[in-house]
Design a protein around this motif. Sequence first.
Motif, PDB file in Angstrom:
ATOM      1  N   LYS A  92       0.857  -1.183   0.000  1.00  0.00           N
ATOM      2  CA  LYS A  92       0.000   0.000   0.000  1.00  0.00           C
ATOM      3  C   LYS A  92       0.894   1.234   0.000  1.00  0.00           C
ATOM      4  N   ALA A  93       1.037   1.874  -1.133  1.00  0.00           N
ATOM      5  CA  ALA A  93       1.977   2.988  -1.276  1.00  0.00           C
ATOM      6  C   ALA A  93       1.667   4.144  -0.336  1.00  0.00           C
ATOM      7  N   HIS A  94       0.388   4.381  -0.035  1.00  0.00           N
ATOM      8  CA  HIS A  94       0.031   5.530   0.788  1.00  0.00           C
ATOM      9  C   HIS A  94       0.340   5.322   2.276  1.00  0.00           C
ATOM     10  N   CYS A  95       0.791   4.114   2.633  1.00  0.00           N
ATOM     11  CA  CYS A  95       1.112   3.824   4.026  1.00  0.00           C
ATOM     12  C   CYS A  95       2.595   3.524   4.254  1.00  0.00           C
ATOM     13  N   GLN A  96       3.381   3.458   3.198  1.00  0.00           N
ATOM     14  CA  GLN A  96       4.762   3.008   3.353  1.00  0.00           C
ATOM     15  C   GLN A  96       5.763   4.156   3.257  1.00  0.00           C
ATOM     16  N   ASN A  97       6.996   3.849   3.582  1.00  0.00           N
ATOM     17  CA  ASN A  97       8.077   4.826   3.590  1.00  0.00           C
ATOM     18  C   ASN A  97       8.121   5.619   2.279  1.00  0.00           C
ATOM     19  N   PRO A  98       8.309   6.951   2.356  1.00  0.00           N
ATOM     20  CA  PRO A  98       8.595   7.772   3.537  1.00  0.00           C
ATOM     21  C   PRO A  98       7.372   8.458   4.162  1.00  0.00           C
ATOM     22  N   VAL A  99       6.185   7.959   3.900  1.00  0.00           N
ATOM     23  CA  VAL A  99       4.969   8.622   4.406  1.00  0.00           C
ATOM     24  C   VAL A  99       4.966   8.748   5.925  1.00  0.00           C
ATOM     25  N   PRO A 100       5.213   7.659   6.703  1.00  0.00           N
ATOM     26  CA  PRO A 100       5.122   7.786   8.159  1.00  0.00           C
ATOM     27  C   PRO A 100       6.073   8.811   8.757  1.00  0.00           C
ATOM     28  N   VAL A 101       7.305   8.861   8.271  1.00  0.00           N
ATOM     29  CA  VAL A 101       8.267   9.804   8.844  1.00  0.00           C
ATOM     30  C   VAL A 101       7.918  11.241   8.459  1.00  0.00           C
ATOM     31  N   ARG A 102       7.378  11.433   7.274  1.00  0.00           N
ATOM     32  CA  ARG A 102       6.961  12.783   6.886  1.00  0.00           C
ATOM     33  C   ARG A 102       5.790  13.268   7.733  1.00  0.00           C
ATOM     34  N   GLU A 103       4.999  12.337   8.235  1.00  0.00           N
ATOM     35  CA  GLU A 103       3.875  12.728   9.094  1.00  0.00           C
ATOM     36  C   GLU A 103       4.348  13.265  10.433  1.00  0.00           C
ATOM     37  N   ILE A 104       5.540  12.849  10.880  1.00  0.00           N
ATOM     38  CA  ILE A 104       6.122  13.477  12.069  1.00  0.00           C
ATOM     39  C   ILE A 104       6.442  14.938  11.755  1.00  0.00           C
ATOM     40  N   GLY A 105       6.982  15.186  10.551  1.00  0.00           N
ATOM     41  CA  GLY A 105       7.240  16.560  10.140  1.00  0.00           C
ATOM     42  C   GLY A 105       5.967  17.376  10.080  1.00  0.00           C
ATOM     43  N   GLN A 106       4.889  16.766   9.600  1.00  0.00           N
ATOM     44  CA  GLN A 106       3.596  17.447   9.548  1.00  0.00           C
ATOM     45  C   GLN A 106       3.096  17.754  10.957  1.00  0.00           C
ATOM     46  N   ALA A 107       3.288  16.799  11.873  1.00  0.00           N
ATOM     47  CA  ALA A 107       2.901  17.020  13.267  1.00  0.00           C
ATOM     48  C   ALA A 107       3.706  18.163  13.873  1.00  0.00           C
ATOM     49  N   MET A 108       4.989  18.208  13.560  1.00  0.00           N
ATOM     50  CA  MET A 108       5.845  19.283  14.065  1.00  0.00           C
ATOM     51  C   MET A 108       5.340  20.640  13.576  1.00  0.00           C
ATOM     52  N   LEU A 109       4.933  20.715  12.330  1.00  0.00           N
ATOM     53  CA  LEU A 109       4.407  21.969  11.787  1.00  0.00           C
ATOM     54  C   LEU A 109       3.097  22.361  12.463  1.00  0.00           C
ATOM     55  N   ILE A 110       2.242  21.378  12.754  1.00  0.00           N
ATOM     56  CA  ILE A 110       0.973  21.668  13.433  1.00  0.00           C
ATOM     57  C   ILE A 110       1.226  22.226  14.824  1.00  0.00           C
TER      58      ILE A 110
END
Length: 320
Positions: A92-110
Motif C-alpha cells: 500500500k503505497a500511501h502507508c509506506q516509507n517515507p509517508v510515516p516519517v513525513r507525518e512526524i514533520g507534519q505534526a511538528m508543523l501543526i
Amino acid sequence: MQSNVIYLYDDRKDVTLTTYILQDSPELLNGKDRPAVIICPGGGYFNCSDREAEPIALKFASMGYHAFVLRYSTYCEGTGAFPDLSKPLTAKAHCQNPVPVREIGQAMLIVREHAREWLVDVDRIAVCGFSAGAHNAAMYAANWHTDMISGHFGKEKELFRPAAAILGYMLSDYIYMKEAVKDASPMDQAFFAASNTAFLGEAEPSDEVLAAVSPARNVTEHMPPVFLWATAEDELVPVQHSIRMAHALADKKIPFELHIFEEGPHGLALSDQSSAESLSQVYPDAAKWADLAGAWLKKRFALPLPEKSSFEKLLENGGI
C-alpha cells in the motif's frame, strides 16, 4: 488538560495527532511556554498501539510537558486488525516509507502553528517512540534536515529540528535484522517479511534500500541528543539494535544515554499497570526507564520556574 484529535488528512480518519495540552494557571507557569513531546506508538508498521499512546502522553504530562500522540500511517489503516501472515501482503503505497516519517514533520508543523495558543516552547520539542514508532522517530531525528522532510514540505529546515529523541526497544539496523531473522522462528520470519512489505512495499528489499532506512547507519552531526532503553530478553527486536544505535551516536559524538534492563519482553510501554494488558507486561525494574528519561530530559527541558512562588513573594512583602 485540553485533549483534541486533529486529522492530518481531509479524506482519512486513521492518521491523527491527539493533543494533551496542560492548562495554564497563575499558580503554574502563568503564561510561559512549556516543552513538548511528540509520541509515536509502535506496532510493526501494521498498527499504532494504544498501550504506547495515551499512557505515555499522560506520563510526560505528569512531568510538566505538553504531549502529542501521532498515529501515523500504518498498513491496517487504524482498524486495529492484524494481517494474515500466512499469505503475502499487497503493498500500500500511501502507508509506506517515507509517508510515516513525513507525518512526524507534519505534526511538528501543526504544533508550531498552534504554539502561541497552546504555549509550546518550539525550541524544545522532543520526538519519542517505541518499537516501529521508535524507528520512525529515529528516522525523523536522522533526516529532519534533508529533502526527505524539510525538502518535501518546502519549508525552512529549522522548523523541523527536534530537540531530543527518546527511543524504546527500537529497530535501528535493517541489514543486521535481515541476517538475524535467518535464525529466527518461521513465525518471526513471516512477521518481518510482512512488516517489510507494510513499511517498504516488498518482503525482501535490497541492502541499499535497507541501509537507507537504518537509523544507526545514518547518524550525522544533525542528530539531536538521544535517550535509549531496551531489555536484554527482547526476542522480537534484539537489544543489539539499541547497542548499535548507541555505537553510532558515540562515533558522531552525539550526546546519548543508554539503559538496558535485564528482564522483560518486547513492547513493555511503561512496564507498569497503567499501560499493561496483563501481568506479563509489568516489570518493575524496566518501569524505571520513564523516570530515568524524565531526569535526562530535565537537563534539556527544565521548566522556566522562578526561585520563589507568588505566595512566598507576597509573604516577604508583608502582603498577609
